[in-house]
Enzyme design. Structure first.
Site, PDB file in Angstrom:
ATOM      1  CE1 TYR A 139      30.046  44.336  41.167  1.00  0.00           C
ATOM      2  CE2 TYR A 139      29.600  44.490  38.903  1.00  0.00           C
ATOM      3  CZ  TYR A 139      30.003  43.863  39.836  1.00  0.00           C
ATOM      4  OH  TYR A 139      30.835  42.393  39.286  1.00  0.00           O
ATOM      5  CE  LYS A 184      38.599  40.009  54.209  1.00  0.00           C
ATOM      6  NZ  LYS A 184      39.584  38.680  54.385  1.00  0.00           N
ATOM      7  CG  ASP A 217      39.253  35.148  53.622  1.00  0.00           C
ATOM      8  OD1 ASP A 217      38.277  34.996  54.124  1.00  0.00           O
ATOM      9  OD2 ASP A 217      40.153  35.746  54.101  1.00  0.00           O
ATOM     10  CG  ASP A 241      31.082  39.321  38.879  1.00  0.00           C
ATOM     11  OD1 ASP A 241      30.484  38.721  37.999  1.00  0.00           O
ATOM     12  OD2 ASP A 241      32.242  39.881  38.752  1.00  0.00           O
ATOM     13  CG  ASP A 245      32.631  33.830  36.421  1.00  0.00           C
ATOM     14  OD1 ASP A 245      31.386  34.376  36.449  1.00  0.00           O
ATOM     15  OD2 ASP A 245      33.425  34.493  35.610  1.00  0.00           O
TER      16      ASP A 245
END
Ligand code: NAD
Ligand code: IPM
Ligand code: MN
Length: 348
Positions: A139, A184, A217, A241, A245
């Site tokens: 970001y 990751k 993942d 983020d 959701d």
């Protein structure tokens, strides 16, 4: 002592859900004789329209001086992808105020289990706290565009990882004592540093807390197939983020989740996790529960009004338990009516 709250309604459904939550805050302030003072400022797309900037200097200065900041949402199709963006104002605000720890609780209300697209037996008892690092990663890395090529730099320092991880471990101690750190590390160098740093901090200071590492993942898959296996999730900005959701589906609707963005002091920024929902804006049908839950977090973390915060949380529970629902959950209540339903349960 008056608690000064800066109100940033923002764009789309932002003004609708913040007005609804302010109804609840005013009622609880009345009940507990809390001196809350609200001052509204331009922010996001509304501020771009008013003065050409998503975060005007006056708004930032008021936020710095406030006891807490209460935000609706920003953005929308009116402010295109390539022009000055409302979202940039939000990122600057988080970063300027040093709000590195974003808490996003995901709890399934028993009465909503049947509303989820997921099987009831799978989501029963879901109670997760996502700790999303909020001021680092891709970001905030350098952004470049050169001809047909673009890049976003992802950087993390040990310092940034340690301070976020500390919040997650501390929170776990007050819950089920388990942290899942999601990264990751099989591909990204920042994730390898993340994992090493979390392991070192855990060994040194938090060995009593159970720690598990997952790759993002497979975590995205397991959150749907076995959500009950998560207590506190610790993860970097972008993964947090996306996963938050996803997790909102476990609770029933994205309209239900609130958040607190905290730094090293008591100043915090409180907002629902959803966006400006342009597809339903202006109809007074958005679910205000995520914003009302954010109001409860504001009472708890910045204003230190535990009893008032508990009262709001209980009133949310009672309203949902009584089947009072907005249309995202199959109900008929408007945004305002949903807030009124919560107010009606404050004293019961
Ligand atoms: P969104 O969260 O605004 O909406 C996604 C879907 O969820 C839509 O169908 C919407 O109607 C529904 N939804 C969202 N909130 C709801 C609520 N309270 N009640 C019922 N339904 C609700 O995501 P998006 O459409 O991808 O983004 C729209 C804009 O919002 C974009 O400009 C985005 O950048 C911005 N955004 C802002 C914030 C923020 O201000 N914190 C957060 C996320 C997205
Ligand atoms: C959120 C939002 C923001 C983010 C956007 C609007 C900048 O999606 O708060 O979840 O990506 O952090
Ligand atoms: Mn988001």
């Amino acid at each position: 002592m008056t608690h000064n709250i800066v109100l940033l309604p923002g764009d789309g459904v932002g003004p609708e859900v913040t007005s609804a939550a302010v109804l609840v805050l005013e009622a609880v302030a009345d009940q507990f004789s809390l001196p809350l003072s609200f001052t509204q400022y331009d922010f996001g797309g509304a501020a771009i329209d008013a003065c050409g900037e998503p975060l005007p200097d006056e708004t930032l200065a008021a936020c710095r001086d406030a006891d807490a900041i209460f935000l609706g949402a920003v953005g929308g199709p009116k402010w295109g992808v390539n022009t000055k963006r409302p979202e940039a104002g939000l990122l600057t605000l988080r970063s300027e105020l040093g709000l590195f720890a974003n808490l996003r609780p995901v709890k399934l209300h028993p009465a909503l289990a049947a509303h989820s697209p997921l099987k009831e037996e799978r989501i029963k008892g879901v109670d997760i706290l996502i700790l999303r690092e909020l001021t680092g990663g891709m970001y905030f890395g350098a952004k470049k565009r050169s001809g047909d090529t673009a890049s976003d730099l992802c950087e993390y320092s040990k310092f940034e990882i340690i301070r976020a991880a500390r919040v997650a471990f501390e929170a776990a101690r007050g819950r089920r004592n388990h942290v899942t750190s999601i990264d990751k590390a099989n591909v990204l160098e920042t994730s390898r540093l993340w994992r090493e740093t979390v392991i070192a901090l855990h060994e040194k200071e938090y060995a009593d807390v159970e720690l598990r590492h997952e790759l993002v993942d497979s975590a995205a898959m397991k959150l749907i197939t076995n959500p009950g296996s998560y207590d506190v999730i610790l993860t970097e900005n972008l993964f947090g983020d996306i996963l938050s959701d996803e997790c909102s589906v476990l609770a029933g609707s994205i309209g239900l989740l609130g958040s607190a963005s905290l730094g090293s002091g008591s100043l915090g920024l409180y907002e629902p996790i959803h966006g400006s929902a342009p597809d339903i804006a202006g109809q007074n049908i958005a679910n205000p529960i995520g914003t009302i839950a954010s109001a409860a977090m504001m009472l708890r973390y910045s204003l230190k009004q535990t009893e008032a915060a508990d009262t709001v949380d209980s009133a949310i529970f009672a309203a949902l338990d009584g089947g009072q629902l907005t249309c995202d959950l199959g109900g008929k209540l408007s945004c305002t009516q949903m807030a009124e339903a919560v107010v009606a349960h404050l004293k019961s």
